[in-house]
Design a protein around this motif. Structure first.
Motif, PDB file in Angstrom:
ATOM      1  N   GLY A  72      -3.313  -6.293  -1.765  1.00 52.09           N
ATOM      2  CA  GLY A  72      -2.577  -5.404  -2.649  1.00 52.09           C
ATOM      3  C   GLY A  72      -3.493  -4.461  -3.409  1.00 52.09           C
ATOM      4  O   GLY A  72      -3.141  -3.308  -3.673  1.00 52.09           O
ATOM      5  N   MET A  73      -4.696  -4.936  -3.749  1.00 51.05           N
ATOM      6  CA  MET A  73      -5.623  -4.120  -4.543  1.00 51.05           C
ATOM      7  C   MET A  73      -6.383  -3.108  -3.711  1.00 51.05           C
ATOM      8  O   MET A  73      -6.771  -2.045  -4.205  1.00 51.05           O
ATOM      9  CB  MET A  73      -6.622  -5.043  -5.270  1.00 51.05           C
ATOM     10  N   LEU A  74      -6.628  -3.404  -2.447  1.00 53.76           N
ATOM     11  CA  LEU A  74      -7.501  -2.565  -1.626  1.00 53.76           C
ATOM     12  C   LEU A  74      -6.986  -1.132  -1.442  1.00 53.76           C
ATOM     13  O   LEU A  74      -7.778  -0.211  -1.264  1.00 53.76           O
ATOM     14  CB  LEU A  74      -7.724  -3.226  -0.262  1.00 53.76           C
ATOM     15  N   GLU A 123     -12.114  -5.404   8.520  1.00 52.37           N
ATOM     16  CA  GLU A 123     -11.019  -4.431   8.579  1.00 52.37           C
ATOM     17  C   GLU A 123     -11.106  -3.375   7.485  1.00 52.37           C
ATOM     18  O   GLU A 123     -10.732  -2.221   7.698  1.00 52.37           O
ATOM     19  CB  GLU A 123      -9.670  -5.160   8.479  1.00 52.37           C
ATOM     20  N   PHE A 124     -11.625  -3.773   6.310  1.00 50.54           N
ATOM     21  CA  PHE A 124     -11.657  -2.856   5.167  1.00 50.54           C
ATOM     22  C   PHE A 124     -13.097  -2.650   4.700  1.00 50.54           C
ATOM     23  O   PHE A 124     -13.753  -3.587   4.230  1.00 50.54           O
ATOM     24  CB  PHE A 124     -10.825  -3.404   4.008  1.00 50.54           C
ATOM     25  N   GLY A 125     -13.570  -1.415   4.783  1.00 44.75           N
ATOM     26  CA  GLY A 125     -14.944  -1.116   4.382  1.00 44.75           C
ATOM     27  C   GLY A 125     -15.192  -1.218   2.897  1.00 44.75           C
ATOM     28  O   GLY A 125     -16.343  -1.323   2.455  1.00 44.75           O
ATOM     29  N   VAL A 156     -11.346 -16.059   7.031  1.00 45.71           N
ATOM     30  CA  VAL A 156     -10.286 -15.153   6.594  1.00 45.71           C
ATOM     31  C   VAL A 156     -10.893 -13.939   5.898  1.00 45.71           C
ATOM     32  O   VAL A 156     -10.524 -12.789   6.156  1.00 45.71           O
ATOM     33  CB  VAL A 156      -9.312 -15.876   5.643  1.00 45.71           C
ATOM     34  N   LEU A 157     -11.850 -14.205   5.004  1.00 45.29           N
ATOM     35  CA  LEU A 157     -12.477 -13.127   4.240  1.00 45.29           C
ATOM     36  C   LEU A 157     -13.353 -12.251   5.132  1.00 45.29           C
ATOM     37  O   LEU A 157     -13.415 -11.027   4.945  1.00 45.29           O
ATOM     38  CB  LEU A 157     -13.296 -13.706   3.094  1.00 45.29           C
TER      39      LEU A 157
END
Length: 326
Positions: A66-68, A93-95, A86-87
């Motif tokens: 939600g924060m990304l 996936e997210f830089g 998981v992390l």
């Protein structure tokens, strides 16, 4: 559009099963599955691209996701090694996402500030990072592990002045202590010390039905904004040494809550003559109980005692406030 794609029971179960965690995390951990709560947390956090978030206890990344889409970066601290895959998948996936594995009360802050900028979470070298690549978090946003929540909040605000705010989910009982006013049942040393670093500017309740499985305690989210406490005489912001002295005086005053502040502090090593002089100089009654004094009263008392060289050098400062685990 949901605030977080994981904030529902179906998606949470699928994520746990995908990483083989369904059995391991069936007991002992409660997952937030109400998207409205995530949205409300994000509303309270007011994140922007200038926000660099530190999150403690990301779990499977429900709040993280939600924060990304709002923050400039998010670095999460996770103690449970079974959640690292998981992390790692999320970081791939997210830089703008990175993580540090370890105890949030023990991890190096340099590792937190350099996570994701100097190699992966396993091999990055904090010492090799220069000032340009170091990103220090300026807000704590987290669904905190309840058994250490109070300690993390106070310790992080006290030790990391770059944090401008904290938006945290905690046990409702701990939220009551965070928000308590002098003279109330919930008010204590923890509240008075927390007021040295911040003021509560928002709160909302979260019922057990928002989690899977439902816990046996009520929860609440609070926002604490950084507050700079000043000396009543000079109007200058208190130095780290003065803040530490005030915290130590506060702990001593509450050490024996049923006693007067004078007797409680004397039992912790303060000279009674020095106490009487400080009480006279500040106008604080020596027969008062600690729970009737505001943060500003403890500041005045601490400065008077420090000015007289009357604060014992070996007084410890406690960050905890108790509270049950979730």
């Amino acid at each position: 559009m949901p605030a977080s794609p994981l904030a529902n029971p179906t998606a949470t179960r699928e994520m746990l099963e995908r990483f083989g965690l369904a059995t391991k995390h069936r007991l002992g951990q409660n997952f937030l599955v109400d998207d409205h709560v995530i949205a409300h947390i994000l509303e309270l956090a007011r994140l922007s691209q200038d926000s660099h978030v530190v999150e403690v206890g990301p779990g499977i990344g429900t709040l993280t996701l939600g924060m990304l889409s709002h923050a400039g970066s998010v670095v999460s601290i996770e103690a449970d090694n079974t959640l690292e895959p998981v992390l790692a998948d999320l970081a791939h996936e997210f830089g703008t996402f990175s993580y540090v594995m370890g105890d949030a009360l023990k991890v190096s802050w340099d590792d937190v500030c350099t996570a994701g900028t100097c190699g992966d979470a396993e091999t990055h070298d904090a010492e090799a990072c220069d000032a340009e690549t170091r990103v220090e978090p300026n807000i704590l946003v987290a669904n905190l592990p309840y058994n250490v929540a109070a300690t993390i909040i106070l310790k992080y605000l006290a030790e990391h002045p770059a944090l401008d705010a904290a938006v945290v989910m905690v046990q409702a009982e701990v939220a009551d202590r965070i928000c308590a006013a002098p003279g109330s049942k919930a008010y204590g040393a923890y509240t008075a010390k927390l007021n040295l670093y911040g003021r509560v500017t928002g709160r909302f309740e979260v019922p057990p039905t928002c989690f899977m499985p439902a816990p046996h305690v009520n929860s609440a989210v609070v926002r604490i904004d950084r507050a700079c406490v000043a000396s009543p005489e000079t109007a200058e912001t208190l130095s780290p040494e003065q803040l530490a002295a005030t915290a130590a005086v506060t702990d001593a005053a509450f050490a024996q809550r049923r006693k007067t502040i004078r007797n409680s502090m004397a039992a912790r090593g303060f000279a009674k003559a020095a106490l009487d002089e400080a009480f006279s100089a500040t106008g604080i009654s020596p027969t008062a109980r600690a729970e009737t004094l505001a943060c500003e009263d403890f500041v005045r008392l601490a400065l008077a005692l420090a000015g007289a060289g009357a604060i014992p050098a070996d007084l410890p400062v406690r960050f905890s406030a108790g509270g049950a685990s979730r």
